[in-house]
Design a protein around this motif. Structure first.
Motif, PDB file in Angstrom:
ATOM      1  N   ALA A 109       0.835  -1.201   0.000  1.00 13.12           N
ATOM      2  CA  ALA A 109       0.000   0.000   0.000  1.00 13.12           C
ATOM      3  C   ALA A 109       0.869   1.250   0.000  1.00 13.12           C
ATOM      4  CB  ALA A 109      -0.927  -0.010   1.215  1.00 13.12           C
ATOM      5  N   HIS A 110       1.937   1.198   0.780  1.00 12.80           N
ATOM      6  CA  HIS A 110       2.821   2.366   0.841  1.00 12.80           C
ATOM      7  C   HIS A 110       3.486   2.624  -0.505  1.00 12.80           C
ATOM      8  CE1 HIS A 110       6.707   4.412   1.305  1.00 12.80           C
ATOM      9  NE2 HIS A 110       6.056   5.155   2.191  1.00 12.80           N
ATOM     10  N   ARG A 111       3.948   1.567  -1.145  1.00 12.18           N
ATOM     11  CA  ARG A 111       4.646   1.745  -2.426  1.00 12.18           C
ATOM     12  C   ARG A 111       3.730   2.367  -3.471  1.00 12.18           C
ATOM     13  NH1 ARG A 111       8.585  -2.597  -5.505  1.00 12.18           N
ATOM     14  NH2 ARG A 111       8.840  -1.426  -7.437  1.00 12.18           N
ATOM     15  N   LYS A 112       2.476   1.905  -3.520  1.00 14.10           N
ATOM     16  CA  LYS A 112       1.524   2.476  -4.483  1.00 14.10           C
ATOM     17  C   LYS A 112       1.268   3.942  -4.152  1.00 14.10           C
ATOM     18  CE  LYS A 112      -2.972   1.927  -6.689  1.00 14.10           C
ATOM     19  NZ  LYS A 112      -3.101   3.385  -6.781  1.00 14.10           N
ATOM     20  N   TRP A 113       1.063   4.231  -2.865  1.00 13.36           N
ATOM     21  CA  TRP A 113       0.807   5.625  -2.470  1.00 13.36           C
ATOM     22  C   TRP A 113       2.019   6.491  -2.774  1.00 13.36           C
ATOM     23  CZ3 TRP A 113       3.033   9.213   0.681  1.00 13.36           C
ATOM     24  CH2 TRP A 113       2.285  10.354   0.958  1.00 13.36           C
ATOM     25  N   SER A 114       3.212   5.979  -2.501  1.00 18.80           N
ATOM     26  CA  SER A 114       4.437   6.734  -2.747  1.00 18.80           C
ATOM     27  C   SER A 114       4.628   7.007  -4.236  1.00 18.80           C
ATOM     28  CB  SER A 114       5.643   5.956  -2.199  1.00 18.80           C
ATOM     29  OG  SER A 114       6.842   6.670  -2.440  1.00 18.80           O
ATOM     30  N   ASP A 115       4.401   5.999  -5.072  1.00 18.74           N
ATOM     31  CA  ASP A 115       4.544   6.188  -6.518  1.00 18.74           C
ATOM     32  C   ASP A 115       3.576   7.250  -7.033  1.00 18.74           C
ATOM     33  OD1 ASP A 115       6.532   4.306  -6.662  1.00 18.74           O
ATOM     34  OD2 ASP A 115       5.226   2.673  -7.348  1.00 18.74           O
ATOM     35  N   ASP A 116       2.397   7.331  -6.413  1.00 19.89           N
ATOM     36  CA  ASP A 116       1.374   8.288  -6.853  1.00 19.89           C
ATOM     37  C   ASP A 116       1.584   9.690  -6.281  1.00 19.89           C
ATOM     38  OD1 ASP A 116       0.138   6.291  -8.291  1.00 19.89           O
ATOM     39  OD2 ASP A 116      -1.392   5.877  -6.766  1.00 19.89           O
ATOM     40  N   ASN A 117       2.234   9.792  -5.119  1.00 25.07           N
ATOM     41  CA  ASN A 117       2.229  11.069  -4.404  1.00 25.07           C
ATOM     42  C   ASN A 117       3.600  11.664  -4.074  1.00 25.07           C
ATOM     43  OD1 ASN A 117      -0.807  11.553  -3.517  1.00 25.07           O
ATOM     44  ND2 ASN A 117      -0.380   9.365  -3.236  1.00 25.07           N
ATOM     45  N   GLU A 118       4.612  10.823  -3.941  1.00 22.44           N
ATOM     46  CA  GLU A 118       5.907  11.351  -3.512  1.00 22.44           C
ATOM     47  C   GLU A 118       6.836  11.637  -4.693  1.00 22.44           C
ATOM     48  OE1 GLU A 118       6.941  10.140   0.910  1.00 22.44           O
ATOM     49  OE2 GLU A 118       6.949   8.371  -0.377  1.00 22.44           O
ATOM     50  N   ILE A 119       7.692  12.624  -4.498  1.00 23.67           N
ATOM     51  CA  ILE A 119       8.680  13.025  -5.501  1.00 23.67           C
ATOM     52  C   ILE A 119      10.058  12.680  -4.964  1.00 23.67           C
ATOM     53  CG2 ILE A 119       9.605  14.950  -6.849  1.00 23.67           C
ATOM     54  CD1 ILE A 119       6.961  16.429  -6.270  1.00 23.67           C
ATOM     55  N   HIS A 120      10.898  12.118  -5.814  1.00 24.53           N
ATOM     56  CA  HIS A 120      12.245  11.760  -5.379  1.00 24.53           C
ATOM     57  C   HIS A 120      13.066  13.005  -5.084  1.00 24.53           C
ATOM     58  CE1 HIS A 120      12.324   7.372  -7.062  1.00 24.53           C
ATOM     59  NE2 HIS A 120      11.313   7.614  -6.257  1.00 24.53           N
ATOM     60  N   ALA A 121      14.060  12.840  -4.238  1.00 25.36           N
ATOM     61  CA  ALA A 121      14.886  13.966  -3.794  1.00 25.36           C
ATOM     62  C   ALA A 121      15.533  14.699  -4.967  1.00 25.36           C
ATOM     63  CB  ALA A 121      15.966  13.467  -2.830  1.00 25.36           C
ATOM     64  N   GLU A 122      16.015  13.920  -5.955  1.00 23.14           N
ATOM     65  CA  GLU A 122      16.681  14.525  -7.109  1.00 23.14           C
ATOM     66  C   GLU A 122      15.732  15.435  -7.891  1.00 23.14           C
ATOM     67  OE1 GLU A 122      17.996  10.104  -7.002  1.00 23.14           O
ATOM     68  OE2 GLU A 122      16.345  11.362  -6.272  1.00 23.14           O
ATOM     69  N   LEU A 123      14.502  14.965  -8.107  1.00 24.59           N
ATOM     70  CA  LEU A 123      13.533  15.765  -8.852  1.00 24.59           C
ATOM     71  C   LEU A 123      13.080  16.971  -8.045  1.00 24.59           C
ATOM     72  CD1 LEU A 123      11.333  13.127 -10.732  1.00 24.59           C
ATOM     73  CD2 LEU A 123      13.343  14.377 -11.508  1.00 24.59           C
ATOM     74  N   ASN A 124      12.957  16.808  -6.731  1.00 26.15           N
ATOM     75  CA  ASN A 124      12.626  17.961  -5.898  1.00 26.15           C
ATOM     76  C   ASN A 124      13.676  19.053  -6.038  1.00 26.15           C
ATOM     77  OD1 ASN A 124      10.149  17.958  -4.519  1.00 26.15           O
ATOM     78  ND2 ASN A 124      10.835  16.371  -3.102  1.00 26.15           N
ATOM     79  N   ALA A 125      14.932  18.635  -6.103  1.00 27.47           N
ATOM     80  CA  ALA A 125      16.028  19.602  -6.221  1.00 27.47           C
ATOM     81  C   ALA A 125      16.004  20.312  -7.570  1.00 27.47           C
ATOM     82  CB  ALA A 125      17.373  18.900  -6.017  1.00 27.47           C
ATOM     83  N   ILE A 126      15.854  19.551  -8.668  1.00 21.15           N
ATOM     84  CA  ILE A 126      15.880  20.201  -9.979  1.00 21.15           C
ATOM     85  C   ILE A 126      14.602  20.998 -10.240  1.00 21.15           C
ATOM     86  CG2 ILE A 126      17.483  18.495 -10.906  1.00 21.15           C
ATOM     87  CD1 ILE A 126      15.247  17.209 -12.436  1.00 21.15           C
ATOM     88  N   ASN A 127      13.471  20.599  -9.637  1.00 18.52           N
ATOM     89  CA  ASN A 127      12.243  21.389  -9.751  1.00 18.52           C
ATOM     90  C   ASN A 127      12.413  22.746  -9.068  1.00 18.52           C
ATOM     91  OD1 ASN A 127      10.953  19.358 -11.141  1.00 18.52           O
ATOM     92  ND2 ASN A 127       9.810  18.588  -9.375  1.00 18.52           N
ATOM     93  N   PHE A 128      13.062  22.737  -7.904  1.00 17.70           N
ATOM     94  CA  PHE A 128      13.312  23.996  -7.183  1.00 17.70           C
ATOM     95  C   PHE A 128      14.216  24.893  -8.013  1.00 17.70           C
ATOM     96  CE2 PHE A 128      15.628  26.780  -4.338  1.00 17.70           C
ATOM     97  CZ  PHE A 128      14.642  27.232  -3.463  1.00 17.70           C
ATOM     98  N   ALA A 129      15.239  24.302  -8.625  1.00 17.63           N
ATOM     99  CA  ALA A 129      16.169  25.083  -9.443  1.00 17.63           C
ATOM    100  C   ALA A 129      15.437  25.699 -10.635  1.00 17.63           C
ATOM    101  CB  ALA A 129      17.311  24.186  -9.925  1.00 17.63           C
ATOM    102  N   ALA A 130      14.563  24.923 -11.277  1.00 16.78           N
ATOM    103  CA  ALA A 130      13.817  25.434 -12.426  1.00 16.78           C
ATOM    104  C   ALA A 130      12.899  26.580 -12.023  1.00 16.78           C
ATOM    105  CB  ALA A 130      13.006  24.303 -13.060  1.00 16.78           C
ATOM    106  N   LYS A 131      12.240  26.431 -10.888  1.00 16.73           N
ATOM    107  CA  LYS A 131      11.307  27.458 -10.418  1.00 16.73           C
ATOM    108  C   LYS A 131      12.014  28.770 -10.120  1.00 16.73           C
ATOM    109  CE  LYS A 131       7.922  28.431  -6.773  1.00 16.73           C
ATOM    110  NZ  LYS A 131       7.214  27.875  -5.576  1.00 16.73           N
ATOM    111  N   HIS A 132      13.237  28.684  -9.602  1.00 12.98           N
ATOM    112  CA  HIS A 132      13.960  29.885  -9.175  1.00 12.98           C
ATOM    113  C   HIS A 132      15.049  30.316 -10.160  1.00 12.98           C
ATOM    114  CE1 HIS A 132      12.030  30.096  -5.207  1.00 12.98           C
ATOM    115  NE2 HIS A 132      12.045  28.768  -5.247  1.00 12.98           N
ATOM    116  N   GLY A 133      15.065  29.707 -11.331  1.00  7.69           N
ATOM    117  CA  GLY A 133      15.994  30.133 -12.361  1.00  7.69           C
ATOM    118  C   GLY A 133      17.456  29.854 -12.063  1.00  7.69           C
TER     119      GLY A 133
END
Length: 213
Positions: free
Chosen positions: A106-130
């Motif tokens: 149950a956790h794995r399914k919920w995580s795949d649907d809702n959580e973002i990996h650390a690497e993507l969180n970092a590059i998303n922040f970089a994209a948002k802030h230029g």
């Protein structure tokens, strides 16, 4: 790695520098080798510092299954960081699942649907802030998955260093080859034992060179 161990490695680097500067009779070939050895030592210590930072960041993750931290750096300076988790404002993993005894399926399914990996969180922040990541190194407490590996070259990451293998990556060699085609190097940080072995090899090489000078 503890602060004492890191200090010991830093002291080893200082001793190596002193050793290199104190042998003026090196041939050009030996001097080149010495410079390469010093560069290796400096790079490993820098990698260890940033991996330690990534590990420390991982403790901020709210995931009950696996906490991951990531640091993206360029020229020895931190650009952005990230941890695995849900998007800002969403319910956290530890608000829905107990720290122990949770249903892994149950956790794995919920995580795949809702959580973002650390690497993507970092590059998303970089994209948002230029923030440009071109030519940067990504340090992660856990080996990036293949999905993250497909995204990292696109934002300019040129090198990836991780601390622990990820059991959801089937074949590390395939990952290395895939990223190499994209112009990206990926490597696992040397363990303390592997680092000590490398220091021993360098020391033996110097001893051999000195005895044959």
């Amino acid at each position: 790695m503890c602060n004492t161990c890191l200090k010991q490695q830093t002291d080893q680097l200082k001793e190596a520098r002193t050793f290199l500067k104190g042998i003026p009779r090196f041939t050009i070939k030996e001097r080149t080798f010495a410079q390469e050895a010093e560069a290796f030592l400096k790079q490993h210590l820098l990698d260890r510092v940033f991996i330690n930072n990534a590990i420390n960041l991982s403790y901020l993750s709210h995931c009950v299954s696996r906490q991951v931290g990531c640091v993206i750096a360029l020229d020895g300076r931190t650009l952005v960081t990230g941890v695995n988790g849900t998007s800002q404002g969403d319910v956290n993993c530890d608000e829905l699942f107990p720290a122990k005894g949770f249903d892994p399926v149950a956790h794995r399914k919920w995580s795949d649907d809702n959580e973002i990996h650390a690497e993507l969180n970092a590059i998303n922040f970089a994209a948002k802030h230029g923030i440009s990541l071109d030519g940067a190194t990504l340090y992660c407490s856990l080996q990036p998955c293949m999905q993250c590996s497909k995204n990292l070259p696109a934002v300019g990451i040129k090198r990836i260093v991780f601390d622990t293998f990820y059991d959801r990556v089937d074949n590390f060699s395939d990952q290395v080859e895939y990223l190499a085609r994209k112009g990206v190097i990926i490597e696992k940080l040397l363990s303390d034992e592997e680092f000590a072995q490398k220091i021993s090899e360098i020391s033996n090489a110097f001893s051999y060179g000195a005895s044959n000078a």
